[in-house]
Scaffold this motif. Structure first.
Motif, PDB file in Angstrom:
ATOM      1  N   ASP A   9      16.476 -14.353  -3.248  1.00  0.00           N
ATOM      2  CA  ASP A   9      17.088 -15.236  -2.264  1.00  0.00           C
ATOM      3  C   ASP A   9      18.572 -15.592  -2.459  1.00  0.00           C
ATOM      4  N   ASP A  10      19.151 -14.985  -3.623  1.00  0.00           N
ATOM      5  CA  ASP A  10      20.649 -15.400  -3.731  1.00  0.00           C
ATOM      6  C   ASP A  10      20.814 -16.562  -4.432  1.00  0.00           C
ATOM      7  N   ARG A  11      19.740 -17.531  -4.524  1.00  0.00           N
ATOM      8  CA  ARG A  11      19.978 -18.793  -5.160  1.00  0.00           C
ATOM      9  C   ARG A  11      19.944 -18.761  -6.689  1.00  0.00           C
ATOM     10  N   LEU A  12      20.477 -19.598  -7.175  1.00  0.00           N
ATOM     11  CA  LEU A  12      20.553 -19.937  -8.672  1.00  0.00           C
ATOM     12  C   LEU A  12      19.748 -21.187  -9.354  1.00  0.00           C
ATOM     13  N   ARG A  13      18.491 -21.026  -9.978  1.00  0.00           N
ATOM     14  CA  ARG A  13      17.854 -22.237 -10.224  1.00  0.00           C
ATOM     15  C   ARG A  13      17.755 -22.371 -11.780  1.00  0.00           C
ATOM     16  N   ILE A  14      17.667 -23.465 -12.345  1.00  0.00           N
ATOM     17  CA  ILE A  14      17.638 -23.619 -13.739  1.00  0.00           C
ATOM     18  C   ILE A  14      16.241 -23.815 -14.152  1.00  0.00           C
ATOM     19  N   SER A  15      16.002 -22.585 -14.870  1.00  0.00           N
ATOM     20  CA  SER A  15      14.583 -22.271 -15.358  1.00  0.00           C
ATOM     21  C   SER A  15      14.374 -22.306 -17.100  1.00  0.00           C
ATOM     22  N   GLU A  16      13.223 -22.283 -17.422  1.00  0.00           N
ATOM     23  CA  GLU A  16      12.714 -22.314 -18.916  1.00  0.00           C
ATOM     24  C   GLU A  16      12.517 -20.769 -19.158  1.00  0.00           C
ATOM     25  N   LEU A  17      12.988 -20.257 -19.965  1.00  0.00           N
ATOM     26  CA  LEU A  17      12.876 -18.846 -20.333  1.00  0.00           C
ATOM     27  C   LEU A  17      12.609 -18.850 -21.838  1.00  0.00           C
ATOM     28  N   ALA A  18      12.001 -17.699 -22.672  1.00  0.00           N
ATOM     29  CA  ALA A  18      11.726 -17.339 -23.932  1.00  0.00           C
ATOM     30  C   ALA A  18      13.126 -17.058 -24.325  1.00  0.00           C
ATOM     31  N   GLU A  19      13.331 -17.435 -25.528  1.00  0.00           N
ATOM     32  CA  GLU A  19      14.573 -17.184 -26.234  1.00  0.00           C
ATOM     33  C   GLU A  19      14.639 -15.532 -26.477  1.00  0.00           C
ATOM     34  N   PRO A  20      15.663 -15.068 -26.059  1.00  0.00           N
ATOM     35  CA  PRO A  20      15.765 -13.543 -26.599  1.00  0.00           C
ATOM     36  C   PRO A  20      16.012 -13.197 -27.942  1.00  0.00           C
ATOM     37  N   VAL A  21      15.734 -12.055 -28.674  1.00  0.00           N
ATOM     38  CA  VAL A  21      15.798 -11.528 -29.748  1.00  0.00           C
ATOM     39  C   VAL A  21      16.541 -10.537 -30.215  1.00  0.00           C
ATOM     40  N   ALA A  22      17.562 -10.674 -31.013  1.00  0.00           N
ATOM     41  CA  ALA A  22      18.542  -9.669 -31.192  1.00  0.00           C
ATOM     42  C   ALA A  22      17.836  -8.440 -31.901  1.00  0.00           C
ATOM     43  N   GLY A  23      18.387  -6.952 -31.209  1.00  0.00           N
ATOM     44  CA  GLY A  23      17.661  -6.102 -31.663  1.00  0.00           C
ATOM     45  C   GLY A  23      18.883  -5.129 -32.446  1.00  0.00           C
ATOM     46  N   PRO A  24      18.688  -4.182 -32.831  1.00  0.00           N
ATOM     47  CA  PRO A  24      19.692  -3.476 -33.809  1.00  0.00           C
ATOM     48  C   PRO A  24      20.840  -3.550 -33.140  1.00  0.00           C
ATOM     49  N   GLY A  25      22.065  -3.727 -33.903  1.00  0.00           N
ATOM     50  CA  GLY A  25      23.338  -3.850 -33.497  1.00  0.00           C
ATOM     51  C   GLY A  25      23.797  -5.097 -32.560  1.00  0.00           C
ATOM     52  N   GLU A  26      22.675  -6.003 -32.557  1.00  0.00           N
ATOM     53  CA  GLU A  26      23.175  -7.008 -31.859  1.00  0.00           C
ATOM     54  C   GLU A  26      23.189  -8.274 -32.448  1.00  0.00           C
ATOM     55  N   VAL A  27      23.503  -9.521 -31.895  1.00  0.00           N
ATOM     56  CA  VAL A  27      23.630 -10.632 -32.215  1.00  0.00           C
ATOM     57  C   VAL A  27      23.250 -11.834 -31.545  1.00  0.00           C
ATOM     58  N   ALA A  28      22.562 -12.914 -31.896  1.00  0.00           N
ATOM     59  CA  ALA A  28      22.154 -13.738 -31.116  1.00  0.00           C
ATOM     60  C   ALA A  28      23.027 -15.056 -31.076  1.00  0.00           C
ATOM     61  N   ILE A  29      23.367 -15.672 -30.018  1.00  0.00           N
ATOM     62  CA  ILE A  29      24.494 -16.516 -30.067  1.00  0.00           C
ATOM     63  C   ILE A  29      24.009 -17.819 -29.319  1.00  0.00           C
ATOM     64  N   ARG A  30      23.900 -18.997 -29.888  1.00  0.00           N
ATOM     65  CA  ARG A  30      23.665 -20.164 -29.298  1.00  0.00           C
ATOM     66  C   ARG A  30      25.053 -20.544 -28.371  1.00  0.00           C
ATOM     67  N   VAL A  31      24.789 -20.611 -27.247  1.00  0.00           N
ATOM     68  CA  VAL A  31      25.954 -20.740 -26.415  1.00  0.00           C
ATOM     69  C   VAL A  31      26.364 -22.188 -26.195  1.00  0.00           C
ATOM     70  N   ALA A  32      27.651 -22.491 -26.394  1.00  0.00           N
ATOM     71  CA  ALA A  32      28.357 -23.629 -26.182  1.00  0.00           C
ATOM     72  C   ALA A  32      28.782 -23.816 -24.679  1.00  0.00           C
ATOM     73  N   TYR A  33      29.679 -22.832 -24.244  1.00  0.00           N
ATOM     74  CA  TYR A  33      30.306 -22.670 -23.013  1.00  0.00           C
ATOM     75  C   TYR A  33      30.167 -21.249 -22.505  1.00  0.00           C
ATOM     76  N   ALA A  34      30.039 -21.024 -21.448  1.00  0.00           N
ATOM     77  CA  ALA A  34      30.116 -19.584 -20.688  1.00  0.00           C
ATOM     78  C   ALA A  34      31.317 -19.581 -19.760  1.00  0.00           C
ATOM     79  N   GLY A  35      32.021 -18.574 -19.542  1.00  0.00           N
ATOM     80  CA  GLY A  35      32.974 -18.246 -18.946  1.00  0.00           C
ATOM     81  C   GLY A  35      32.755 -17.800 -17.507  1.00  0.00           C
TER      82      GLY A  35
END
Length: 315
Positions: A9-35
């Motif tokens: 519906d084009d709306r943004l909602r705050i939801s609880e999701l499972a934390e993603p897991v880094a795969g090959p060649g990836e890193v997981a980042i604890r986000v402080a700020y997003a641009g």
């Protein structure tokens, strides 16, 4: 984890999701700020074929907390700014390790402001247009995230004259802070320039402005197209006419570069980061939003309210 989720519906909602897991060649980042960037506007408007629900946010700054297979574990704990294909408006985001750029030399808010805009501006000026000593440069959207940096990168590259174009009179003084010798309001362009032409023109606007830009290109000049803020209507250009003046029309797509030539994009980002860390180029955070207010952050950017760079506080 908490995340801002864009629904059908084009709306943004705050939801609880499972934390993603880094795969090959990836890193997981604890986000402080997003641009906040224009990709968020396009994603919300449906211009990207992204299945929903979807967590937007294409740039995030924080600390690497886990690495996937093939990534040096020594990177855990590193402060980075990450260029991602989505997921930035969440407490944890997964990024390609190559596009998690070391940001130890700047503050975490600056790292968030760096995002895609800094390597994009750097590449527009240095890699694509090849601005060099003595060039004259015209930059549209001069008060925006890319524009406020492109003026500074042009100055660092030795441009002799740098002219900016902004959307309204309220942005003129702001844009002047970033290396511009003259700043015009869009309604003044191109008439206020008299007969002046430019060696390099950066065009994220499209439509009638693109046609006017072509008429202001000097012999052997380069126009670089990297967006269509005003209109997606195509503009027809004669290759023969360009050839007669030795002119070039080029395009730049940082999203595509991130998917097809990530190491080259990362190299440009590292060079841009060095200029920021060294103090010759300044990032300007003009607005900070909370995760719950992401929708307003994106709407403000779409509506032209934003100057410089906006960020969202996540962690």
């Amino acid at each position: 984890m908490k995340a801002a989720v864009l629904g059908t519906d084009d709306r943004l909602r705050i939801s609880e999701l499972a934390e993603p897991v880094a795969g090959p060649g990836e890193v997981a980042i604890r986000v402080a700020y997003a641009g906040v960037q224009y990709g968020d506007v396009l994603a919300r408007a449906g211009h990207f074929p992204i299945p929903r629900p979807f967590v937007p946010g294409f740039e995030a700054a924080g600390e690497i907390v886990a690495v996937g297979e093939g990534v040096d574990e020594a990177r855990i704990g590193e402060q980075v700014t990450a260029l991602v294909g989505g997921g930035g408006y969440a407490e944890v985001v997964i990024a390609p390790a190559v596009l998690a750029i070391n940001a130890a030399g700047v503050g975490i808010r600056e790292a968030a402001a760096f995002g895609w805009v800094a390597p994009t501006a750097y590449d527009l000026i240095n890699t694509v247009a090849g601005v060099s000593l003595g060039d004259s440069v015209l930059i549209h959207a001069a008060a925006g995230g890319v524009g406020s940096l492109a003026g500074q990168f042009a100055a660092a590259a030795g441009a002799e004259r740098i002219v900016g174009v902004v959307g309204d009179a309220g942005r003129v003084d702001y844009a002047r802070r970033f290396g511009y010798h003259e700043v015009l309001v869009r309604e003044e362009f191109p008439d206020a320039l008299g007969d002046e032409t430019f060696d390099v023109i950066l065009d994220p606007i499209g439509g009638a402005a693109r046609v006017a830009n072509l008429s202001r290109l000097a012999p052997h000049g380069r126009i670089v197209v990297y967006g269509n803020i005003a209109s997606f209507e195509p503009v027809t250009v004669s290759a023969d006419d360009l050839l007669m003046q030795g002119q070039s029309l080029m395009t730049y797509n940082s999203n595509l570069a991130g998917r097809t030539r990530p190491q080259k994009l990362a190299d440009s980002a590292a060079l841009a980061m060095a200029l920021v860390a060294g103090g010759s180029v300044r990032l300007d955070v003009t607005a900070e939003y909370t995760l719950a207010d992401v929708g307003n952050a994106i709407a403000d950017l779409a509506g032209g309210v934003t100057r410089g760079k906006s960020i969202v506080r996540v962690g």
